[in-house]
Design a protein around this motif. Structure first.
Motif, PDB file in Angstrom:
ATOM      1  N   THR A  58     -32.639 -32.878   9.018  1.00  0.00           N
ATOM      2  CA  THR A  58     -33.479 -33.998   8.629  1.00  0.00           C
ATOM      3  C   THR A  58     -34.897 -33.776   9.129  1.00  0.00           C
ATOM      4  O   THR A  58     -35.149 -32.901   9.959  1.00  0.00           O
ATOM      5  N   ARG A  59     -35.801 -34.607   8.624  1.00  0.00           N
ATOM      6  CA  ARG A  59     -37.201 -34.531   9.046  1.00  0.00           C
ATOM      7  C   ARG A  59     -37.751 -35.952   9.158  1.00  0.00           C
ATOM      8  O   ARG A  59     -37.552 -36.775   8.275  1.00  0.00           O
ATOM      9  N   HIS A  60     -38.432 -36.219  10.268  1.00  0.00           N
ATOM     10  CA  HIS A  60     -39.080 -37.511  10.488  1.00  0.00           C
ATOM     11  C   HIS A  60     -40.497 -37.457   9.936  1.00  0.00           C
ATOM     12  O   HIS A  60     -41.245 -36.529  10.245  1.00  0.00           O
ATOM     13  N   ALA A  74     -43.771 -46.402  16.479  1.00  0.00           N
ATOM     14  CA  ALA A  74     -43.987 -45.530  15.330  1.00  0.00           C
ATOM     15  C   ALA A  74     -43.187 -46.059  14.155  1.00  0.00           C
ATOM     16  O   ALA A  74     -42.008 -46.382  14.295  1.00  0.00           O
ATOM     17  N   ARG A  75     -43.860 -46.169  13.003  1.00  0.00           N
ATOM     18  CA  ARG A  75     -43.191 -46.583  11.769  1.00  0.00           C
ATOM     19  C   ARG A  75     -43.112 -45.358  10.877  1.00  0.00           C
ATOM     20  O   ARG A  75     -44.089 -44.635  10.689  1.00  0.00           O
ATOM     21  N   GLY A  76     -41.909 -45.088  10.338  1.00  0.00           N
ATOM     22  CA  GLY A  76     -41.759 -43.906   9.517  1.00  0.00           C
ATOM     23  C   GLY A  76     -40.491 -43.910   8.707  1.00  0.00           C
ATOM     24  O   GLY A  76     -39.832 -44.940   8.538  1.00  0.00           O
ATOM     25  N   ARG A  77     -40.150 -42.707   8.226  1.00  0.00           N
ATOM     26  CA  ARG A  77     -38.979 -42.526   7.370  1.00  0.00           C
ATOM     27  C   ARG A  77     -38.250 -41.260   7.797  1.00  0.00           C
ATOM     28  O   ARG A  77     -38.876 -40.291   8.212  1.00  0.00           O
ATOM     29  N   LEU A  78     -36.929 -41.281   7.686  1.00  0.00           N
ATOM     30  CA  LEU A  78     -36.124 -40.090   7.934  1.00  0.00           C
ATOM     31  C   LEU A  78     -35.734 -39.520   6.582  1.00  0.00           C
ATOM     32  O   LEU A  78     -35.164 -40.230   5.742  1.00  0.00           O
ATOM     33  N   LEU A  79     -36.056 -38.251   6.373  1.00  0.00           N
ATOM     34  CA  LEU A  79     -35.784 -37.581   5.108  1.00  0.00           C
ATOM     35  C   LEU A  79     -34.651 -36.582   5.275  1.00  0.00           C
ATOM     36  O   LEU A  79     -34.518 -35.936   6.319  1.00  0.00           O
ATOM     37  N   ASP A  80     -33.848 -36.426   4.214  1.00  0.00           N
ATOM     38  CA  ASP A  80     -32.784 -35.427   4.237  1.00  0.00           C
ATOM     39  C   ASP A  80     -33.359 -34.057   3.878  1.00  0.00           C
ATOM     40  O   ASP A  80     -34.569 -33.906   3.665  1.00  0.00           O
ATOM     41  N   ALA A  81     -32.511 -33.057   3.813  1.00  0.00           N
ATOM     42  CA  ALA A  81     -32.942 -31.679   3.572  1.00  0.00           C
ATOM     43  C   ALA A  81     -33.657 -31.503   2.235  1.00  0.00           C
ATOM     44  O   ALA A  81     -34.477 -30.602   2.084  1.00  0.00           O
ATOM     45  N   GLU A  85     -35.226 -39.954   1.019  1.00  0.00           N
ATOM     46  CA  GLU A  85     -35.305 -40.878   2.139  1.00  0.00           C
ATOM     47  C   GLU A  85     -33.932 -41.414   2.502  1.00  0.00           C
ATOM     48  O   GLU A  85     -33.245 -41.995   1.661  1.00  0.00           O
ATOM     49  N   LEU A  86     -33.530 -41.203   3.742  1.00  0.00           N
ATOM     50  CA  LEU A  86     -32.265 -41.744   4.244  1.00  0.00           C
ATOM     51  C   LEU A  86     -32.442 -43.185   4.698  1.00  0.00           C
ATOM     52  O   LEU A  86     -31.606 -44.030   4.412  1.00  0.00           O
ATOM     53  N   PHE A  87     -33.521 -43.445   5.435  1.00  0.00           N
ATOM     54  CA  PHE A  87     -33.835 -44.803   5.871  1.00  0.00           C
ATOM     55  C   PHE A  87     -35.241 -44.851   6.434  1.00  0.00           C
ATOM     56  O   PHE A  87     -35.824 -43.829   6.770  1.00  0.00           O
ATOM     57  N   PRO A 109     -31.914 -49.491   5.445  1.00  0.00           N
ATOM     58  CA  PRO A 109     -31.532 -48.541   4.402  1.00  0.00           C
ATOM     59  C   PRO A 109     -32.719 -48.234   3.496  1.00  0.00           C
ATOM     60  O   PRO A 109     -33.587 -49.081   3.291  1.00  0.00           O
ATOM     61  N   ALA A 110     -32.740 -47.048   2.925  1.00  0.00           N
ATOM     62  CA  ALA A 110     -33.848 -46.642   2.057  1.00  0.00           C
ATOM     63  C   ALA A 110     -34.010 -47.612   0.897  1.00  0.00           C
ATOM     64  O   ALA A 110     -35.126 -47.868   0.463  1.00  0.00           O
TER      65      ALA A 110
END
Length: 120
Positions: A58-60, A74-81, A85-87, A109-110
């Motif tokens: 994953t990547r933040h 910090a406000r952000g998103r977790l991305l899959d490979a 967007e995961l969430f 949730p995304a």
């Protein structure tokens, strides 16, 4: 290292799978609180991130950082490979003596994030 850089180093270490660097950022009595669990202690947290989290590829993406009196949020998103967007998340970092002493994570949730689209 200032608090903003400390938060970014946290995400960089997790995304790179650099658990030694992650350990170095955390206070020994670090605590991570989130809706589904609380992890108490630096070693318990690092062990979970290394061995037990469901997705490691994953990547933040941090969209904004807000400075506070004793840390940052910090406000952000977790991305899959694949970049999906995961969430979305808000992480509140408690910082003391140049280490992350605590972290509280709020996530959604995304499908419920502002600006997201879905097809029916």
């Amino acid at each position: 290292m200032d608090d903003d850089a400390l938060a970014q180093a946290y995400y960089d270490a997790i995304d790179a799978g650099d658990y030694d660097a992650l350990r170095d950022l955390l206070a020994p009595d670090f605590e991570h609180v989130r809706l589904d669990m609380t992890l108490s202690g630096r070693e318990a947290f690092v062990s979970f991130m290394r061995d037990d989290r469901p997705k490691t590829d994953t990547r933040h993406v941090v969209d904004a950082v807000y400075d506070g009196a004793e840390g940052v949020a910090a406000r952000g998103r977790l991305l899959d490979a694949n970049g999906g967007e995961l969430f979305a998340f808000v992480d509140v970092f408690d910082v003391a003596d140049g280490e992350i002493a605590g972290l509280t994570t709020y996530a959604s949730p995304a499908s419920s994030t502002a600006g997201s689209t879905s097809s029916s």
